[in-house]
Motif scaffolding. Structure first.
Motif, PDB file in Angstrom:
ATOM      1  N   ASP A 177     -14.641  -0.784  -6.032  1.00  0.00           N
ATOM      2  CA  ASP A 177     -13.933   0.507  -5.631  1.00  0.00           C
ATOM      3  C   ASP A 177     -12.951   0.748  -6.633  1.00  0.00           C
ATOM      4  O   ASP A 177     -12.765   0.043  -7.493  1.00  0.00           O
ATOM      5  CB  ASP A 177     -13.068   0.151  -4.508  1.00  0.00           C
ATOM      6  CG  ASP A 177     -13.681  -0.434  -2.965  1.00  0.00           C
ATOM      7  OD1 ASP A 177     -14.944   0.063  -3.119  1.00  0.00           O
ATOM      8  OD2 ASP A 177     -13.205  -0.944  -2.318  1.00  0.00           O
ATOM      9  N   PHE A 225      -5.812  -4.693  -9.231  1.00  0.00           N
ATOM     10  CA  PHE A 225      -6.688  -4.090  -9.843  1.00  0.00           C
ATOM     11  C   PHE A 225      -6.793  -4.421 -11.344  1.00  0.00           C
ATOM     12  O   PHE A 225      -5.983  -5.040 -12.027  1.00  0.00           O
ATOM     13  CB  PHE A 225      -6.713  -2.456  -9.675  1.00  0.00           C
ATOM     14  CG  PHE A 225      -5.284  -1.824 -10.322  1.00  0.00           C
ATOM     15  CD1 PHE A 225      -5.719  -1.215 -11.664  1.00  0.00           C
ATOM     16  CD2 PHE A 225      -4.106  -1.699  -9.727  1.00  0.00           C
ATOM     17  CE1 PHE A 225      -4.620  -0.630 -12.113  1.00  0.00           C
ATOM     18  CE2 PHE A 225      -2.914  -1.247 -10.290  1.00  0.00           C
ATOM     19  CZ  PHE A 225      -3.070  -0.491 -11.578  1.00  0.00           C
ATOM     20  N   SER A 280     -10.666  -1.994  -8.672  1.00  0.00           N
ATOM     21  CA  SER A 280     -10.184  -2.987  -7.762  1.00  0.00           C
ATOM     22  C   SER A 280     -10.863  -4.298  -8.102  1.00  0.00           C
ATOM     23  O   SER A 280     -11.974  -4.334  -8.399  1.00  0.00           O
ATOM     24  CB  SER A 280     -10.757  -2.361  -6.186  1.00  0.00           C
ATOM     25  OG  SER A 280     -10.679  -3.595  -5.694  1.00  0.00           O
ATOM     26  N   GLU A 325       0.764  -1.228   0.005  1.00  0.00           N
ATOM     27  CA  GLU A 325       0.019  -0.039  -0.065  1.00  0.00           C
ATOM     28  C   GLU A 325       0.834   1.215  -0.390  1.00  0.00           C
ATOM     29  O   GLU A 325       0.492   2.292  -0.745  1.00  0.00           O
ATOM     30  CB  GLU A 325      -0.911   0.032   1.261  1.00  0.00           C
ATOM     31  CG  GLU A 325      -2.206   0.241   1.102  1.00  0.00           C
ATOM     32  CD  GLU A 325      -3.165   0.055   2.274  1.00  0.00           C
ATOM     33  OE1 GLU A 325      -3.186   1.144   3.226  1.00  0.00           O
ATOM     34  OE2 GLU A 325      -3.641  -1.157   2.373  1.00  0.00           O
ATOM     35  N   THR A 358      -2.172   3.091  -6.179  1.00  0.00           N
ATOM     36  CA  THR A 358      -2.850   1.934  -5.355  1.00  0.00           C
ATOM     37  C   THR A 358      -2.950   2.344  -4.036  1.00  0.00           C
ATOM     38  O   THR A 358      -3.530   1.357  -3.020  1.00  0.00           O
ATOM     39  CB  THR A 358      -2.094   0.915  -5.602  1.00  0.00           C
ATOM     40  OG1 THR A 358      -0.568   0.877  -5.425  1.00  0.00           O
ATOM     41  CG2 THR A 358      -2.334   0.212  -7.224  1.00  0.00           C
ATOM     42  N   LYS A 362     -14.167   4.522  -2.107  1.00  0.00           N
ATOM     43  CA  LYS A 362     -15.355   3.796  -2.351  1.00  0.00           C
ATOM     44  C   LYS A 362     -16.492   4.384  -3.119  1.00  0.00           C
ATOM     45  O   LYS A 362     -16.363   5.735  -2.746  1.00  0.00           O
ATOM     46  CB  LYS A 362     -15.810   3.158  -1.066  1.00  0.00           C
ATOM     47  CG  LYS A 362     -14.820   2.430  -0.110  1.00  0.00           C
ATOM     48  CD  LYS A 362     -15.478   2.004   1.167  1.00  0.00           C
ATOM     49  CE  LYS A 362     -14.399   1.171   2.084  1.00  0.00           C
ATOM     50  NZ  LYS A 362     -13.822  -0.069   1.104  1.00  0.00           N
ATOM     51  N   THR A 365      -7.688   4.066  -2.129  1.00  0.00           N
ATOM     52  CA  THR A 365      -9.071   3.263  -2.407  1.00  0.00           C
ATOM     53  C   THR A 365     -10.222   4.114  -2.448  1.00  0.00           C
ATOM     54  O   THR A 365     -10.527   4.683  -1.193  1.00  0.00           O
ATOM     55  CB  THR A 365      -8.996   1.947  -1.723  1.00  0.00           C
ATOM     56  OG1 THR A 365      -7.739   1.235  -2.110  1.00  0.00           O
ATOM     57  CG2 THR A 365     -10.281   1.167  -2.428  1.00  0.00           C
ATOM     58  N   HIS A 383      -9.306   3.085  -7.696  1.00  0.00           N
ATOM     59  CA  HIS A 383      -8.120   3.851  -7.351  1.00  0.00           C
ATOM     60  C   HIS A 383      -7.985   5.048  -8.240  1.00  0.00           C
ATOM     61  O   HIS A 383      -8.194   5.166  -9.450  1.00  0.00           O
ATOM     62  CB  HIS A 383      -6.731   3.033  -7.455  1.00  0.00           C
ATOM     63  CG  HIS A 383      -6.786   1.781  -6.671  1.00  0.00           C
ATOM     64  ND1 HIS A 383      -6.910   1.505  -5.328  1.00  0.00           N
ATOM     65  CD2 HIS A 383      -6.828   0.427  -7.056  1.00  0.00           C
ATOM     66  CE1 HIS A 383      -7.087   0.460  -4.959  1.00  0.00           C
ATOM     67  NE2 HIS A 383      -7.039  -0.446  -5.948  1.00  0.00           N
TER      68      HIS A 383
END
Lengths: 169, 476
Positions: free
Chosen positions: A137, A79, A93, A53, A152, A157, A155, A139
């Motif tokens: 989701d 993704f 995602s 991450e 990445t 939503k 994220t 990116h």
């Protein structure tokens, strides 16, 4: 000679005597020590920063490498980079919003279908059939000097697909 | 209780052994300093003292009512659970010598266990089958306790401890499920931790805490491993000791009665050693033998190594959570994962604390009326649960019919109210047919829900195929 009456357990009336106050203080401190251990445990179980991450921006490649209306998988970034028919980009995602299964892209059907509970999404990640409660989701995608880059580390939503989510060259 | 007069401190009764002439030598003095009572008691007095003077045995009563002894009364389910926990600890310790809890090595270490360690596969199978049997046996134990009304008075809180034990046993099974790190375990844990995401407000945080990150990875594995091998076993053993001790404090297990018996009758008692202890020991040994047969005959299996990029189809939760996963196919996730199970758990914990007039215990189903009501509840569930599953799969379209409503209502509240209304109607109808007081009526509801859970689990295990579509188990 000590007065024996002082050693009787505190009753309603003597409930605030020094002795009962100290006893409660000790009990409280014991409770505090226990609570500290629980706190320690929570701190130890708290998710540690994920190197994947933290890695942040993934360079996907030059714009022209991606055909219109196509889906390219990036397993390392977990993704799909989809290029819509109008040339816009979305980094979708691969994690199903229902229970977290990995959704494969069904090229012949032109949709993502979750193997776990048959949720389906279109190329933009919008829900075609439940039980998925919301769109896949995404990116953030940046296009710099004709190179597509996907963050990445972040994220986003979303409930539905909206035109503002699409990145354009 | 009746046994309290026997429960005086051991010091109250003076030493009787070592009465002969010459003083005992060092070995026998050492032996007696460790075991202050003969290990093979011969006299009645020694049999009482062996219970009082032993750390483990003192959790058990000195005398037990004779009528609680027969196997048919409890089916030895509590003792069987304890035996399985013992087997799990013994085999678990062995597995810990070989298993390596990291995503790179976990799968390989299980392969090595099966291939390179003599009896490695067998020990793993014993662990696997004991764990699965434990869920099953503990569930039966709960049914037995409920349907013999063994949750009143001194047993009230022991029911709560039992429910907690069941939850911890499920946690033990669940954390262990991930450890082989094959496709089955990886995706089962993905799905079940994914369910946590539907907890309101805190869902996102809980899911991260459970996985030790956003995805299932090395943090998840080491967390699950540590819980599975330290926190959970210690909790189980501690709660078990508490559970046993509370049974002793309640004067042994509930005394079986015919509904017509006078509850005031004082039951005849026998000594715990040997009358009950030997029966328990034999039951335990037979169970160990049965588990061994199972472990030899049926392999626990090991699928392909976990691949986070490819979900298998279908991906299922562990079998004991498949009832929950089946609910997910019929209700909005917040209802299937949070509200309905939460209500069920609250109801389960509330059972001993409702007012019963009168509280009835001891007889199976407490009365003939109770038996009829329980059977009616179970039969109604046998008829209605598959019907609901089929209708919901092929006919009902809540969100389509109630298009204007948000999904939380159309696929959550509305079907839940309909389902609860059906259950309520079943209980009212059965009550009108058979009568019955609160405890007897509660049996109809409990029997309905327990049967429904079993059926939903069976549907999830055997009748859900590719894409979780309904199908027959024997078509590939």
């Amino acid at each position: 000679m000590v007065d024996r009456r002082d050693e009787r357990p505190p009753t309603e009336e003597t409930g605030t005597s020094r002795r009962s106050f100290l006893s409660r203080l000790w009990l409280g401190l014991g409770g505090l020590a226990l609570a500290e251990y629980v706190w320690l445990m929570v701190e130890f179980l708290r998710p540690r920063p994920d190197p994947a991450e933290a890695a942040g921006v993934l360079v996907a490649g030059p714009v022209e490498q991606f055909e219109l209306d196509s889906v390219t998988a990036f397993p390392a970034g977990r993704f799909y980079l989809t290029r819509l028919a109008d040339g816009g980009f979305l980094a979708v995602s691969r994690e199903c919003t229902h229970l977290g299964c990995t959704v494969p892209w069904m090229a012949d059907e032109g949709r993502f279908v979750c193997p776990c509970h048959s949720s389906a999404y279109d190329i933009r990640g919008d829900v075609l059939s439940p039980p998925a409660p919301r769109a896949l989701d995404i990116h953030p995608v940046r296009i710099e000097n004709g190179i597509v880059k996907v963050d990445t580390g972040r994220t986003l939503k979303r409930r539905y697909f909206e035109a503002s989510q699409v990145a354009r060259a | 209780m009746a046994r309290d007069r026997h429960a005086k401190g051991p010091e109250a009764e003076e030493e009787a052994d070592g009465s002969s002439g010459s003083p005992p030598g060092l070995p026998s003095r050492l032996w007696r300093s460790i075991f202050r009572t003969p290990l093979t008691p011969r006299t009645e007095r020694e049999r009482k003292r062996v219970v009082l003077n032993h750390l483990v045995l003192h959790m058990r009563p000195v005398r037990v009512p004779e009528r609680t002894i027969p196997f048919r009364h409890t089916f030895g389910l509590g003792g069987m659970s304890a035996t399985l926990v013992g087997l799990l600890i013994l085999t678990g310790v062995l597995l810990m010598f070989v298993y390596e809890p990291s995503p790179d090595r976990a799968y390989g270490s299980i392969e090595a266990l099966r291939r390179n360690v003599r009896f490695g596969g067998l020990v793993r199978n014993v662990h696997h089958w004991s764990a699965n049997l434990l869920v099953f046996v503990a569930f039966l134990h709960l049914l037995r306790t409920f349907f013999t009304g063994a949750f009143h008075g001194a047993r009230q809180f022991n029911w709560v401890i039992g429910v907690l034990l069941l939850i911890v046993v499920l946690a033990a099974n669940f954390t262990g499920y991930l450890l082989p790190w094959d496709q089955l375990s990886f995706w089962a844990i993905t799905i079940v931790t994914g369910m946590l995401g539907y907890l309101p407000v805190i869902g996102e945080g809980v899911i991260r805490l459970a996985r030790g990150g956003t995805e299932i990875g090395s943090a998840t594995l080491i967390n699950f491993y540590t819980f599975h091998t330290t926190v959970i076993p210690v909790t189980i053993v501690g709660l078990m000791a508490f559970h046993f001790w509370r049974v002793r404090k309640a004067g042994g297990v509930v005394i079986p009665r015919e509904p017509a018996d006078d509850p005031a009758d004082k039951p005849a008692t026998v000594l715990f050693v040997p009358s009950l202890l030997m029966r328990e020991f034999v039951t335990g040994l037979l169970l160990v033998a049965a588990v061994m047969v199972l472990a030899v005959a049926l392999d626990a299996g090991l699928g392909a190594p976990a691949n986070p990029g490819m979900s298998p189809n279908p991906a299922k939760a562990p079998w004991y959570f498949l009832g929950l996963q089946e609910l997910l196919l019929h209700f909005h996730p917040t209802w299937a994962v949070v509200i309905l199970p939460g209500l069920a758990l609250l109801g389960l914990l509330a059972i001993p604390y409702l007012r019963y007039d009168p509280p009835m215990e001891g007889a199976w189903f407490v009365s003939e009326t109770g038996r009829s009501l329980a059977v009616a509840g179970a039969l109604a569930a046998v008829a209605l649960t598959p019907l609901w599953v089929l209708l919901d799969e092929y006919v009902i379209d809540w969100s389509g019919w109630l298009g204007g409503l948000p999904p939380g209502l159309s696929e959550g509240l509305v079907p839940a109210v309909v389902a609860l209304g059906i259950i309520w109607a079943v209980i009212r109808l059965a009550g009108r047919q058979y009568g019955g007081n609160r405890q007897e009526t509660l049996q109809a509801a409990f029997a309905f829900l327990a049967t429904a859970l079993v059926i939903l689990t069976a549907v999830g295990v055997w009748f859900r195929g590719e894409g979780m579509a309904l199908g027959w188990p024997w078509t590939p």
